[in-house]
Design an enzyme around this catalytic site. Structure first.
Site, PDB file in Angstrom:
ATOM      1  N   ASN A 111       0.862  -1.184   0.000  1.00 15.89           N
ATOM      2  CA  ASN A 111       0.000   0.000   0.000  1.00 15.89           C
ATOM      3  C   ASN A 111       0.894   1.228   0.000  1.00 15.89           C
ATOM      4  O   ASN A 111       1.368   1.678   1.046  1.00 15.89           O
ATOM      5  CB  ASN A 111      -0.914  -0.003   1.229  1.00 15.89           C
ATOM      6  CG  ASN A 111      -1.933  -1.124   1.145  1.00 15.89           C
ATOM      7  OD1 ASN A 111      -2.897  -1.033   0.391  1.00 15.89           O
ATOM      8  ND2 ASN A 111      -1.677  -2.200   1.879  1.00 15.89           N
ATOM      9  N   GLU A 112       1.121   1.732  -1.199  1.00 16.52           N
ATOM     10  CA  GLU A 112       2.030   2.860  -1.367  1.00 16.52           C
ATOM     11  C   GLU A 112       1.338   4.157  -0.971  1.00 16.52           C
ATOM     12  O   GLU A 112       0.110   4.179  -0.804  1.00 16.52           O
ATOM     13  CB  GLU A 112       2.485   2.928  -2.832  1.00 16.52           C
ATOM     14  CG  GLU A 112       3.276   1.718  -3.309  1.00 16.52           C
ATOM     15  CD  GLU A 112       4.703   1.653  -2.732  1.00 16.52           C
ATOM     16  OE1 GLU A 112       5.001   2.337  -1.738  1.00 16.52           O
ATOM     17  OE2 GLU A 112       5.519   0.891  -3.291  1.00 16.52           O
TER      18      GLU A 112
END
Ligand code: F6R
Length: 644
Positions: free
Chosen positions: A174-175
């Protein structure tokens, strides 16, 4: 089975911010002595959970992470299974993420990683292993993500989620920009993440651009979350995650919404937290010598003043009134600090003959010392302490360099081919076997296959030749250059063998033969899984075993930092200044390591070439001394003493 109760207690959740020391913190965290301690504690926590579920006849649903951080957690779980009978027959696992697209057979796939590090060695049922599928057809991607999510839900959710943290602050993949409500989905990887993965993919161009990841919501739904972070590379992002506001720019901050999350850190990863970095801003602190110099160098930086200009008011306004009360006034504290710094500076790293050495970092006697410079790779010696090396030699000491590993893995196939083609042109080889092999390796991107002994030898010998170039330039005879080729390194792949007695024996023997008065070693603690740390552990173990020998009473050990970091000012015990000419000599010595120039295989997360990093770092140290009111040098190399 032996569960370590004190380690379990360490991980017991406590609401963050409820103690004075943690008042700036929004995530519960504990600091283990070192990464291995932390990993063992986490493994025992997992084992305890598995066993308690077994007693209730229930499944234990684990959310698992990959990457370098949890490797020793899995190692300990495997040990608990093999040696202490821990069974995984009630365990169901869901991995956080997988690159996309990627084949399961690919050595860089998380499928491969999990089997290699855990699943192949324990009794988990194959059908209980869930990893996002990197091979799925693009048109079925969405539905498989939804199915992954549903499967977790159907099993009653994840009991314990294990996490690492990326430098972007990602959890799973989850950037930055990920939404709080996100679920399992595909994601475009951040450039920083791809950069960090580049060395295991043999270059950034081979790193997939996409991945499948559990979402933030999927993670937050877990009943308990443990996030681990090791090494100073993680310190900055850990500080933001723990002390910062919740923001999609740093997805780890979303964990602040979760009420049963514990972060396990090592001292390096925790080093930027206010309570560690500037404890006087949080609560009363113990004013020993180390904290005094730490606080005063921080105060100089904060006020922009040199040491001798700090006033009582500066101390009072920055949480140090008790320091003033105990050790003040500021005049006394300033003088103490100034002298301390002044006494670290020496142009005589091997000691100054016939001088009063009361306040010098090194002893004057014997005036000609035997020295071993341990260098993890063939070039760390000149990169990290080329100036000091040069001075030791020119001041007449008997300097030996011990290259601990061959460094062969860091020579590209293209470079090796260039050398062998030249060699074969000269000596002739009808079959050109090695040329064929190198060409095949360049054409295939199969990094799973270890390089052959011949290729390793060739690459090792390239680095050997380069090293002789540098040591001859500095002026030591070849007989004082030792290529140790420590066996832990010689796998032909990035993955190394564990340390064995042979590594320690070789080190021990060299020290015993030379009987040094000084040992220099790379005290690089930034990357807990890297070669530098392993090389240091081997030296520490050898020193432990040699401790009782008489000659060791005269042996002092100095640690330099590798290419990535420098000691903090308050940690430095010897600072060796360099003139502009000496800086150029050092640059030239680094240039001999040609295979490590112009875009190297293992660049790390810094794009600068090694000589640039070294020069900028040494200039920065000198500048820090200058700003604190000491002499203005072009550059300085810094060392900290290790007491064994
Ligand atoms: C891995 C994962 C990532 C890593 C993170 C840290 O499954 O989801 O979030 O945990 O990139 O990686 P290391 O541990 O290699 O620093």
């Amino acid at each position: 089975m032996m569960i370590n109760e004190s380690k379990l207690k360490l991980l017991k959740y406590k609401a963050p911010g409820s103690f004075e020391e943690s008042r700036f913190e929004k995530l519960h965290n504990v600091i283990a002595d070192n990464p291995n301690e932390g990993c063992i504690a986490i493994a025992h926590y997992i084992a305890d959970l598995i066993i308690s579920k077994q007693k209730e006849n229930k499944n234990c649903v684990l959310g698992l992470a990959t990457g370098s951080s949890p490797i020793n957690v899995y190692k300990e779980l495997v040990r608990l299974h093999l040696e202490e009978g821990l069974s995984f027959n009630n365990v169901i696992t869901f991995n956080l993420d997988e690159y996309y697209p990627i084949s399961k057979k690919d050595i860089q796939s998380y499928f491969y990683f999990m089997h290699e590090n855990l699943f192949n060695h324990v009794d988990i049922k194959k059908e209980n292993i869930n990893i996002p599928d990197g091979e799925v057809d693009i048109k079925n991607l969405r539905s498989t993500c939804v199915a992954y999510e549903k499967k977790i839900e159907k099993l009653g959710g994840v009991d314990l989620q294990i996490l690492g943290i990326g430098r972007t602050g990602h959890i799973g993949f989850n950037e930055p920009g990920s939404h709080l409500n996100s679920q399992t989905r595909t994601i475009t990887l951040d450039q920083v993440t791809r950069f960090d993965a580049a060395s295991s993919f043999k270059g950034i161009d081979n790193v997939p651009r996409k991945a499948i990841t559990m979402g933030i919501q999927t993670i937050l739904n877990a009943k308990k979350i443990i996030l681990m972070a090791w090494g100073s590379n993680k310190a900055e992002i850990i500080q933001k995650a723990i002390e910062g506001k919740i923001t999609d720019k740093i997805p780890t901050t979303y964990l602040q919404h979760h009420h049963n999350t514990t972060l396990v850190l090592d001292p390096q990863a925790a080093s930027e937290l206010i309570r560690i970095k500037t404890p006087w801003l949080v609560t009363s602190c113990e004013w020993d010598e180390n904290n005094r110099s730490k606080a005063i160098s921080w105060l100089c930086k904060k006020t922009g003043k040199s040491v001798l200009k700090l006033t009582d008011e500066d101390f009072n306004q920055n949480g140090m009134s008790d320091l003033l009360a105990l050790h003040g006034p500021s005049y006394d504290l300033n003088i103490e600090m100034f002298n301390r710094l002044q006494h670290t500076i020496t142009g005589w790293p091997g000691g100054k003959p016939n001088a009063d050495d009361t306040n010098r970092p090194e002893r004057k006697n014997p005036d000609k010392k035997r020295v071993i410079i341990f260098s993890p790779h063939p070039d760390d010696d000149v990169i990290s302490m080329g100036g000091t090396f040069d001075r030791l030699v020119s001041q007449g000491h008997e300097v030996h360099v011990a290259y601990q590993t061959s460094g062969n893995i860091a020579v590209s196939d293209e470079d090796a081919l260039k050398y062998i083609e030249v060699g074969i042109d000269v000596i002739g080889d009808k079959e050109k076997k090695i040329i064929k092999e190198l060409k095949a390796s360049i054409e295939s991107d199969d990094s799973k296959k270890p390089a052959s002994r011949l290729v390793c030898k060739l690459k090792g010998s390239i680095r050997k030749g380069e090293s002789y170039g540098a040591t001859r330039y500095i002026g030591i005879p070849d007989s004082q250059v030792h290529f140790m080729n420590l066996p832990f390194y010689e796998t032909g792949t990035i993955k190394k063998n564990p340390i064995s007695n042979k590594d320690i024996e070789k080190t021990l023997k060299l020290i015993e033969t030379i009987k040094p008065h000084q040992i220099y070693a790379a005290g690089d603690l930034a990357d807990p899984h890297g070669t530098h740390k392993v090389c240091l552990d081997i030296i520490f173990e050898a020193l432990k075993q040699l401790k009782t020998k008489k000659f060791m009473n005269d042996c002092w050990v100095w640690l330099y930092r590798g290419a990535w970091h420098e000691w903090e000012i308050h940690e430095i015990e010897m600072a060796v200044p360099m003139s502009p000419d000496q800086v150029l000599r050092k640059r030239k010595a680094i240039f001999y390591h040609q295979s490590q120039k112009d875009g190297v295989m293992f660049q790390g997360n810094d794009n600068r070439e090694f000589w640039v990093r070294a020069e900028e770092r040494n200039a920065e140290t000198a500048n820090k001394y200058k700003k604190m009111g000491l002499a203005d040098y072009a550059a300085m190399e810094a060392f900290k003493r290790y007491y064994f």
